[in-house]
Design a protein around this motif. Structure first.
Motif, PDB file in Angstrom:
ATOM      1  N   UNK A 164       0.418  -1.026  -0.079  1.00 12.89           N
ATOM      2  CA  UNK A 164       0.441   0.171   0.157  1.00 12.89           C
ATOM      3  C   UNK A 164       0.779   1.023  -0.212  1.00 12.89           C
ATOM      4  N   UNK A 165       0.365   2.505  -0.750  1.00 10.43           N
ATOM      5  CA  UNK A 165       1.166   3.190  -0.978  1.00 10.43           C
ATOM      6  C   UNK A 165       0.431   4.646   0.232  1.00 10.43           C
ATOM      7  N   UNK A 166       0.975   5.131   1.040  1.00 10.50           N
ATOM      8  CA  UNK A 166       0.314   6.420   1.655  1.00 10.50           C
ATOM      9  C   UNK A 166      -0.752   7.683   0.379  1.00 10.50           C
ATOM     10  N   UNK A 167      -1.716   7.350   1.018  1.00  3.09           N
ATOM     11  CA  UNK A 167      -2.633   8.798   0.094  1.00  3.09           C
ATOM     12  C   UNK A 167      -2.713   9.588   0.743  1.00  3.09           C
ATOM     13  N   UNK A 168      -2.438  11.204   0.651  1.00  2.00           N
ATOM     14  CA  UNK A 168      -2.878  12.016   0.798  1.00  2.00           C
ATOM     15  C   UNK A 168      -4.842  12.111   1.082  1.00  2.00           C
ATOM     16  N   UNK A 169      -4.915  12.968   1.463  1.00  2.00           N
ATOM     17  CA  UNK A 169      -6.260  13.700   2.407  1.00  2.00           C
ATOM     18  C   UNK A 169      -6.936  14.002   0.606  1.00  2.00           C
ATOM     19  N   UNK A 170      -6.538  14.679   0.179  1.00  2.00           N
ATOM     20  CA  UNK A 170      -7.336  14.991  -1.469  1.00  2.00           C
ATOM     21  C   UNK A 170      -7.625  13.144  -2.231  1.00  2.00           C
ATOM     22  N   UNK A 171      -6.392  12.792  -2.120  1.00  2.00           N
ATOM     23  CA  UNK A 171      -6.627  11.348  -2.444  1.00  2.00           C
ATOM     24  C   UNK A 171      -7.254  10.388  -2.161  1.00  2.00           C
ATOM     25  N   UNK A 172      -8.194  10.108  -1.455  1.00  2.00           N
ATOM     26  CA  UNK A 172      -8.511   9.520  -0.017  1.00  2.00           C
ATOM     27  C   UNK A 172     -10.572  10.044  -0.989  1.00  2.00           C
ATOM     28  N   UNK A 173     -10.036  11.557  -0.358  1.00  2.00           N
ATOM     29  CA  UNK A 173     -11.447  12.342  -0.617  1.00  2.00           C
ATOM     30  C   UNK A 173     -12.646  11.897  -2.171  1.00  2.00           C
ATOM     31  N   UNK A 174     -11.490  11.712  -3.651  1.00  4.47           N
ATOM     32  CA  UNK A 174     -11.368  11.529  -4.396  1.00  4.47           C
ATOM     33  C   UNK A 174     -12.051  10.498  -4.640  1.00  4.47           C
ATOM     34  N   UNK A 175     -11.779   9.147  -4.402  1.00  4.65           N
ATOM     35  CA  UNK A 175     -11.862   8.097  -4.094  1.00  4.65           C
ATOM     36  C   UNK A 175     -12.988   7.459  -3.479  1.00  4.65           C
ATOM     37  N   UNK A 176     -13.664   8.396  -2.324  1.00  9.60           N
ATOM     38  CA  UNK A 176     -14.031   7.887  -1.285  1.00  9.60           C
ATOM     39  C   UNK A 176     -15.673   8.550  -2.447  1.00  9.60           C
ATOM     40  N   UNK A 177     -15.504   9.129  -3.128  1.00 10.02           N
ATOM     41  CA  UNK A 177     -16.741  10.352  -3.789  1.00 10.02           C
ATOM     42  C   UNK A 177     -16.871   9.471  -5.504  1.00 10.02           C
ATOM     43  N   UNK A 178     -15.618   8.904  -5.914  1.00 14.28           N
ATOM     44  CA  UNK A 178     -15.687   8.381  -7.737  1.00 14.28           C
ATOM     45  C   UNK A 178     -16.046   6.768  -7.302  1.00 14.28           C
ATOM     46  N   UNK A 179     -16.148   6.625  -6.405  1.00 11.97           N
ATOM     47  CA  UNK A 179     -16.098   5.231  -5.856  1.00 11.97           C
ATOM     48  C   UNK A 179     -17.272   5.172  -4.715  1.00 11.97           C
ATOM     49  N   UNK A 180     -18.236   6.196  -4.470  1.00 14.69           N
ATOM     50  CA  UNK A 180     -19.240   6.458  -3.322  1.00 14.69           C
ATOM     51  C   UNK A 180     -19.044   5.572  -2.490  1.00 14.69           C
ATOM     52  N   UNK A 181     -18.331   5.578  -1.582  1.00 13.51           N
ATOM     53  CA  UNK A 181     -18.087   4.645  -0.357  1.00 13.51           C
ATOM     54  C   UNK A 181     -19.322   4.981   0.688  1.00 13.51           C
ATOM     55  N   UNK A 182     -19.425   6.131   0.553  1.00 13.76           N
ATOM     56  CA  UNK A 182     -20.282   6.657   1.770  1.00 13.76           C
ATOM     57  C   UNK A 182     -22.013   6.528   1.280  1.00 13.76           C
ATOM     58  N   UNK A 183     -21.936   5.786  -0.121  1.00 16.55           N
ATOM     59  CA  UNK A 183     -23.086   4.912   0.010  1.00 16.55           C
ATOM     60  C   UNK A 183     -23.664   5.906  -1.168  1.00 16.55           C
ATOM     61  N   UNK A 184     -24.469   5.773  -2.536  1.00 12.18           N
ATOM     62  CA  UNK A 184     -25.304   6.424  -3.333  1.00 12.18           C
ATOM     63  C   UNK A 184     -25.960   7.866  -2.865  1.00 12.18           C
ATOM     64  N   UNK A 185     -26.151   7.582  -1.118  1.00 10.74           N
ATOM     65  CA  UNK A 185     -27.211   8.890  -0.916  1.00 10.74           C
ATOM     66  C   UNK A 185     -26.804   9.619  -0.180  1.00 10.74           C
ATOM     67  N   UNK A 186     -25.125   9.677  -0.103  1.00 13.41           N
ATOM     68  CA  UNK A 186     -24.367  10.554   0.694  1.00 13.41           C
ATOM     69  C   UNK A 186     -23.991  11.744   0.070  1.00 13.41           C
ATOM     70  N   UNK A 187     -24.271  13.386   0.684  1.00 12.68           N
ATOM     71  CA  UNK A 187     -24.815  14.897  -1.381  1.00 12.68           C
ATOM     72  C   UNK A 187     -23.870  15.543  -0.108  1.00 12.68           C
ATOM     73  N   UNK A 188     -22.441  15.288   0.497  1.00 13.61           N
ATOM     74  CA  UNK A 188     -21.935  16.171   1.395  1.00 13.61           C
ATOM     75  C   UNK A 188     -20.360  15.826   0.817  1.00 13.61           C
ATOM     76  N   UNK A 189     -19.993  15.319  -0.562  1.00 11.57           N
ATOM     77  CA  UNK A 189     -18.864  15.626  -1.405  1.00 11.57           C
ATOM     78  C   UNK A 189     -17.870  16.980  -0.798  1.00 11.57           C
ATOM     79  N   UNK A 190     -18.828  17.645  -1.697  1.00 16.90           N
ATOM     80  CA  UNK A 190     -18.940  18.906  -2.158  1.00 16.90           C
ATOM     81  C   UNK A 190     -17.682  19.915  -1.161  1.00 16.90           C
ATOM     82  N   UNK A 191     -18.758  19.731   0.347  1.00 11.78           N
ATOM     83  CA  UNK A 191     -18.069  20.520   1.300  1.00 11.78           C
ATOM     84  C   UNK A 191     -17.096  19.676   1.726  1.00 11.78           C
ATOM     85  N   UNK A 192     -16.235  18.608   1.479  1.00 11.06           N
ATOM     86  CA  UNK A 192     -14.663  17.953   1.833  1.00 11.06           C
ATOM     87  C   UNK A 192     -13.640  18.821   1.051  1.00 11.06           C
ATOM     88  N   UNK A 193     -13.460  19.577   0.620  1.00 14.36           N
ATOM     89  CA  UNK A 193     -12.590  20.356  -0.299  1.00 14.36           C
ATOM     90  C   UNK A 193     -11.705  21.492   0.820  1.00 14.36           C
TER      91      UNK A 193
END
Length: 229
Positions: A139-168
């Motif tokens: 595993x490679x260490x990932x930045x907060x930015x990389x993690x947030x983008x993965x969580x959003x693109x893969x819908x890891x908080x499920x499709x009903x999570x509506x607050x991805x834009x507030x992470x940045x």
């Protein structure tokens, strides 16, 4: 605001949510798997529980003590930084445990500095890093930015999570922990941490902690203090 530290009212004795209850909530999500062993999960869960208890304590300090404007601002900054750390840790677990983490088959073994040389009258140098290929990717260490983008693109908080834009903006604010990293004359805590930022982290942190990945927890109400007033 006040220039003396006094209680806003004479409320009853209070203590934040216990570590045991916080761990029980986190147990719903944080379980050993192919990527995280029991010895990985135990300290992660403890540190998250400790941080969440401290965040609740900070929230009570902000609400119950008459603080000077500077002390209020610095408490909000701590709230944002610690809150962002909780979100980042949960994202890290989600990304890696679902097999979406960045991996590499190359391991650094040596860094070699070469002599300086002149090029068009300007000194240059080449630094060489040697890597060896390994059999099993790590595993490679990932930045907060990389993690947030993965969580959003893969819908890891499920499709009903509506607050991805507030992470940045939270990621940007979290980086303000580096006091020396100023970009302009008003890049100070006084201007960066106000009621808007306080409400933003409360909103996002609560949304993550009661999201679908924690379905089945009996302790979601323990985070009601994060409701914006």
């Amino acid at each position: 605001m006040s220039d003396t530290l006094t209680f806003i009212d004479n409320s009853d004795k209070w203590y934040p949510t216990s570590i045991q209850i916080l761990e029980e909530h986190l147990d719903v999500l944080l379980t050993p798997n192919a990527y995280f062993s029991s010895s990985d999960i135990a300290p992660l869960k403890k540190n998250l529980a400790y941080t969440l208890q401290y965040i609740e304590f900070l929230d009570r300090v902000i609400k119950d003590i008459n603080l000077s404007t500077v002390l209020w601002t610095e408490n909000v900054k701590s709230f944002v930084v610690y809150g962002a750390s909780v979100v980042e840790a949960i994202f890290n677990y989600l990304v890696i445990s679902t097999g979406n983490g960045n991996t590499t088959k190359w391991q650094s073994v040596k860094k070699v500095a070469t002599p300086q040389f002149d090029l068009n009258g300007v000194k240059h140098k080449n630094d060489i890093e040697l890597f060896k290929e390994i059999g099993t990717p790590i595993q490679e260490s990932m930045t907060f930015d990389q993690l947030a983008k993965k969580v959003e693109s893969k819908k890891l908080l499920r499709s009903n999570f509506a607050h991805y834009a507030k992470i940045k903006p939270i990621r940007r604010l979290r980086n303000k922990i580096h006091i020396h990293g100023v970009e302009h004359a008003t890049d100070t805590d006084w201007w960066n941490f106000n009621q808007k930022e306080y409400e933003l982290i409360r909103h996002v942190l609560k949304a993550v902690l009661i999201s679908s990945v924690f379905i089945g927890s009996a302790h979601k109400s323990k985070f009601n203090y994060l409701k914006n007033s």
